[in-house]
Write an enzyme that holds these catalytic residues in place. Structure first.
Site, mmCIF file in Angstrom:
data_model
loop_
_atom_site.group_PDB
_atom_site.id
_atom_site.type_symbol
_atom_site.label_atom_id
_atom_site.label_comp_id
_atom_site.label_asym_id
_atom_site.label_seq_id
_atom_site.Cartn_x
_atom_site.Cartn_y
_atom_site.Cartn_z
ATOM 1 N N GLU A 139 20.734 18.660 16.854
ATOM 2 C CA GLU A 139 21.797 19.397 17.533
ATOM 3 C C GLU A 139 21.471 20.879 17.644
ATOM 4 O O GLU A 139 21.764 21.516 18.666
ATOM 5 C CB GLU A 139 23.130 19.229 16.779
ATOM 6 C CG GLU A 139 23.605 17.797 16.674
ATOM 7 C CD GLU A 139 23.175 17.112 15.384
ATOM 8 O OE1 GLU A 139 24.004 16.399 14.792
ATOM 9 O OE2 GLU A 139 22.004 17.298 14.970
ATOM 10 N N SER A 192 -1.036 -6.607 -12.495
ATOM 11 C CA SER A 192 -0.244 -6.820 -13.702
ATOM 12 C C SER A 192 -1.061 -6.691 -14.981
ATOM 13 O O SER A 192 -0.559 -6.211 -15.993
ATOM 14 C CB SER A 192 0.416 -8.202 -13.652
ATOM 15 O OG SER A 192 -0.555 -9.222 -13.540
ATOM 16 N N TRP A 235 -14.646 -8.698 10.712
ATOM 17 C CA TRP A 235 -13.268 -8.334 10.990
ATOM 18 C C TRP A 235 -12.630 -9.450 11.798
ATOM 19 O O TRP A 235 -13.268 -10.003 12.689
ATOM 20 C CB TRP A 235 -13.189 -7.018 11.760
ATOM 21 C CG TRP A 235 -13.684 -5.846 11.001
ATOM 22 C CD1 TRP A 235 -14.890 -5.244 11.101
ATOM 23 C CD2 TRP A 235 -12.952 -5.122 10.006
ATOM 24 N NE1 TRP A 235 -14.980 -4.175 10.246
ATOM 25 C CE2 TRP A 235 -13.791 -4.087 9.557
ATOM 26 C CE3 TRP A 235 -11.687 -5.232 9.449
ATOM 27 C CZ2 TRP A 235 -13.397 -3.178 8.579
ATOM 28 C CZ3 TRP A 235 -11.293 -4.331 8.487
ATOM 29 C CH2 TRP A 235 -12.140 -3.320 8.061
ATOM 30 N N THR A 279 -7.203 -8.025 -3.332
ATOM 31 C CA THR A 279 -7.714 -7.379 -2.122
ATOM 32 C C THR A 279 -8.667 -6.250 -2.482
ATOM 33 O O THR A 279 -9.698 -6.054 -1.832
ATOM 34 C CB THR A 279 -6.547 -6.852 -1.268
ATOM 35 O OG1 THR A 279 -5.765 -7.961 -0.817
ATOM 36 C CG2 THR A 279 -7.044 -6.064 -0.069
#
Length: 375
Positions: free
Chosen positions: A52, A221, A170, A196
């Site tokens: 605004e 973990s 890929w 990963t």
């Protein structure tokens, strides 16, 4: 009809702030007088002037007697900037059309009431559905204390995210991967499992950099991440969080911390990091958007926890086959097809031969999921 036209313009402007303004909402504003645009603006950066204020400054004296179209109820409190309601009243705006009320408790109807008390006509509802979608992450963070969770994966036409040997580079093409980097650059965090990291040793950064620098969040973990992993070795350059349980040895915690990693100890769920606990912690840190990239076990855990809000799926026209080749969503999944999650507002785009499917969480016939573990 004109109200819808000008609100559409304000919503288009608001989108320009994505990635720059969070945890604030995306907001656009347009000032119209006698049917003519006299000023416009959007919230450009967190902590700086609101939409605004930019629009009123652009309009100057022409704002007196004009209508202000804004995608969210104007604020009426002192935060990092002064109240927008004060500026609107000073400018002589006679009518405010807001797409939706602001759910932030310090505003939530109070901004509209202050304007009405000053003699300004205030109307809600024009473009509300679009405004709600635009600020879904902002609304979720306020309502639940958790970030908006994006899921991303690349897969072959037969639904595989890697071959049976684990090779995944890929699957998607360079154009798709550029889109992923753009997406990363708008996130507060990127979540992957330690598997990963061990398999691919990724950088988990946006290249080229975007408006945000996402923290790299690795679910580990037990402390299985190698100390020579790229994310560990560069932790002093890019924020890196190891989300672990009490089963991570103290010696491993100390070693990771010595490299600049943050070790975050969270509750144990079925031997792994609790998805809900992680999201609650990220919400406390005011993370608004988080990207879960995998692997399949992590994506499946978030899916089973009903924690995924938005999906970015890149499908390459390739076939790899193999029962042992992993799919995108591991975990428990649903038992009946009628329970499957339906994407809402989904759309697709062809990216140099890959198919990019993008949608948000839709209606599901069951709201209870069997919770699954994260890596």
């Amino acid at each position: 009809m004109d109200d819808a036209k000008w609100m559409h313009r304000a919503l288009t402007l608001a989108e320009r702030g994505r990635g720059w303004v969070e945890p604030n909402p995306l907001v656009g504003a347009v000032v119209v007088r006698d049917g003519q645009l006299v000023g416009e603006g959007w919230h450009q950066r967190y902590g700086e002037a609101h939409a605004e204020i930019h629009a009123l400054a652009a309009a100057g004296e022409a704002a007196c007697g004009a209508t202000l179209y804004v995608t969210l109820e104007p604020c009426c409190h002192h935060g990092k900037t002064p109240p927008c309601t004060d500026a609107i009243i000073r400018a002589g705006i006679c009518r405010v059309v807001a797409a939706m009320p602001d759910p932030f408790p310090a505003v939530a109807g109070k901004g509209a009431e202050l304007l009405r008390q000053a003699g300004v006509t205030v109307e809600f509802g024009v473009g509300e559905a679009e405004a709600q979608r635009l600020n879904a992450p902002y609304r979720k963070l306020l309502a639940t204390g958790k970030p908006w969770v994006h899921a991303k994966w690349a897969m072959t036409l037969d639904g595989k995210i890697a071959t049976r040997s684990g090779d995944s580079r890929w699957i998607s093409n360079e154009t798709s991967r550029r889109r992923v980097h753009e997406l990363r650059g708008r996130m507060d965090g990127i979540v992957v499992g330690v598997g990963t990291i061990r398999a691919d040793n990724p950088q988990l950064t946006a290249r080229p950099p975007g408006p945000r620098t996402p923290a790299r969040i690795i679910l580990d973990s037990q402390g299985r991440i190698p100390e020579d992993a790229f994310v560990v070795q560069t932790a002093r350059l890019t924020p890196t969080i190891l989300a672990a349980t009490e089963r991570m040895p103290q010696t491993k915690r100390a070693a990771l911390q010595s490299h600049g990693c943050e070790v975050l100890i969270l509750p144990d769920h079925q031997g792994r990091v609790s998805v809900d606990a992680l999201l609650e912690e990220l919400g406390r840190r005011r993370c608004t958007n988080v990207l879960v990239e995998g692997g399949g076990g992590v994506l499946g855990a978030f899916f089973d926890a009903a924690a995924l809000d938005e999906f970015h799926i890149f499908i390459a026209p390739r076939l790899v086959g193999g029962t042992a080749a992993p799919s995108a969503l591991g975990g428990n999944g649903v038992q009946q097809m009628a329970e499957a999650l339906q994407l809402a507002e989904w759309r697709y785009e062809v990216l140099d031969g890959d198919l990019y499917v993008h949608g948000e969480r839709g209606v599901q016939t069951v709201v209870s999921f069997c919770p699954g573990p994260a890596s």
